[in-house]
Design an enzyme around this catalytic site. Structure first.
Site, PDB file in Angstrom:
ATOM      1  N   ASP A  66       0.730  -1.156   0.112  1.00 62.30           N
ATOM      2  CA  ASP A  66       0.037  -0.045  -0.054  1.00 62.30           C
ATOM      3  C   ASP A  66       0.610   1.274  -0.085  1.00 62.30           C
ATOM      4  O   ASP A  66       0.537   2.297   0.870  1.00 62.30           O
ATOM      5  CB  ASP A  66      -1.001   0.009   1.339  1.00 62.30           C
ATOM      6  CG  ASP A  66      -1.882  -1.161   1.222  1.00 62.30           C
ATOM      7  OD1 ASP A  66      -1.904  -1.876   0.176  1.00 62.30           O
ATOM      8  OD2 ASP A  66      -2.801  -1.345   2.162  1.00 62.30           O
TER       9      ASP A  66
ATOM     10  N   LYS B 202      -7.065  -4.794  -2.851  1.00 65.71           N
ATOM     11  CA  LYS B 202      -7.949  -5.270  -1.580  1.00 65.71           C
ATOM     12  C   LYS B 202      -8.850  -4.019  -1.204  1.00 65.71           C
ATOM     13  O   LYS B 202      -8.526  -2.870  -1.465  1.00 65.71           O
ATOM     14  CB  LYS B 202      -6.834  -5.643  -0.469  1.00 65.71           C
ATOM     15  CG  LYS B 202      -6.011  -4.547   0.047  1.00 65.71           C
ATOM     16  CD  LYS B 202      -4.832  -5.093   0.810  1.00 65.71           C
ATOM     17  CE  LYS B 202      -4.070  -4.005   1.633  1.00 65.71           C
ATOM     18  NZ  LYS B 202      -4.622  -3.123   2.355  1.00 65.71           N
TER      19      LYS B 202
ATOM     20  N   CYS C  81      -2.006  -2.430   7.832  1.00 69.29           N
ATOM     21  CA  CYS C  81      -1.917  -3.054   6.779  1.00 69.29           C
ATOM     22  C   CYS C  81      -0.744  -4.068   6.515  1.00 69.29           C
ATOM     23  O   CYS C  81      -0.677  -5.085   6.443  1.00 69.29           O
ATOM     24  CB  CYS C  81      -2.237  -2.422   5.469  1.00 69.29           C
ATOM     25  SG  CYS C  81      -3.672  -1.477   5.525  1.00 69.29           S
TER      26      CYS C  81
END
Length: 209
Positions: free
Chosen positions: A14, A112, A157
């Site tokens: 990310d 995601k 995350c």
């Protein structure tokens, strides 16, 4: 330590505009992970990335709950959910990977968080562990035994990606200087590091690879 290229993978979590300084959900000094990731990527033949990819109506956004504020918690589809600012909306500039991130030789990107009724911190599963992103199957199909995790954010995350990697049986390393945390509470990143170590992750520095 020497990275065995035959059975090791680098996971970049990310590193997107909305999680970097100036973004909607900026991680403090998050941009400092980019040169570290760019430097270590040459140690790996298999590189994958995860990408938050939310619909605008995602249930984790405070803006989608009347009277609720960022940082409050709700029950979302039976799970405790922290409410976040609108971030990483699919096909937005905020969802793009930062332009300074070297994307050369990436093998796959695993999106995601696309299901509006459940968040997805981990790169492997949604938070309810009902839907897979395909990352775990991809790594196993490519003979990967060791994963090295980098990216944002350390206390969300990245942490859940590391914990799921361990649960799936991968030897899991966190490159500690290639991640930064949100730190809703001041010690969140430190506590995340401790939790990952307790569960079996090995913390390493980029200079040791």
């Amino acid at each position: 330590m020497e990275v065995n290229k035959e059975n090791s993978a680098l996971i970049i979590v990310d590193v997107q505009n909305d999680f970097l300084p100036g973004g909607a959900l900026a991680v403090g000094k998050g941009d400092e992970v980019i040169p570290v990731i760019n430097k270590v990527k040459d140690k790996f033949d298999l590189i994958v990335a995860t990408q938050d990819w939310h619909p605008a109506n995602h249930g984790s956004f405070a803006a989608n709950h009347e009277g609720k504020k960022v940082g409050e918690s709700i029950s979302l589809n039976g799970l405790d959910q922290i409410l976040w600012p609108v971030h990483c909306v699919e096909n937005s500039i905020g969802a793009d990977f930062h332009k300074s991130l070297d994307k050369q030789n990436w093998r796959e990107v695993f999106k995601k968080g696309s299901n509006p009724v459940v968040d997805s911190y981990s790169g492997f599963f949604d938070n309810g562990r009902k839907e897979k992103t395909g990352l775990g199957d991809f790594l196993k199909a490519n003979g990967i035994e060791n994963v090295f995790v980098t990216g944002l954010a350390a206390d969300y995350c990245v942490k859940f990606t590391v914990l799921d990697a361990l649960d799936l049986g991968f030897n899991t390393y966190l490159i500690a200087d290639a991640t930064k945390g949100v730190n809703l509470s001041p010690n969140d990143t430190l506590e995340a590091f401790k939790e990952m170590e307790t569960q079996g992750a090995i913390l390493v520095s980029s200079s040791s690879l």
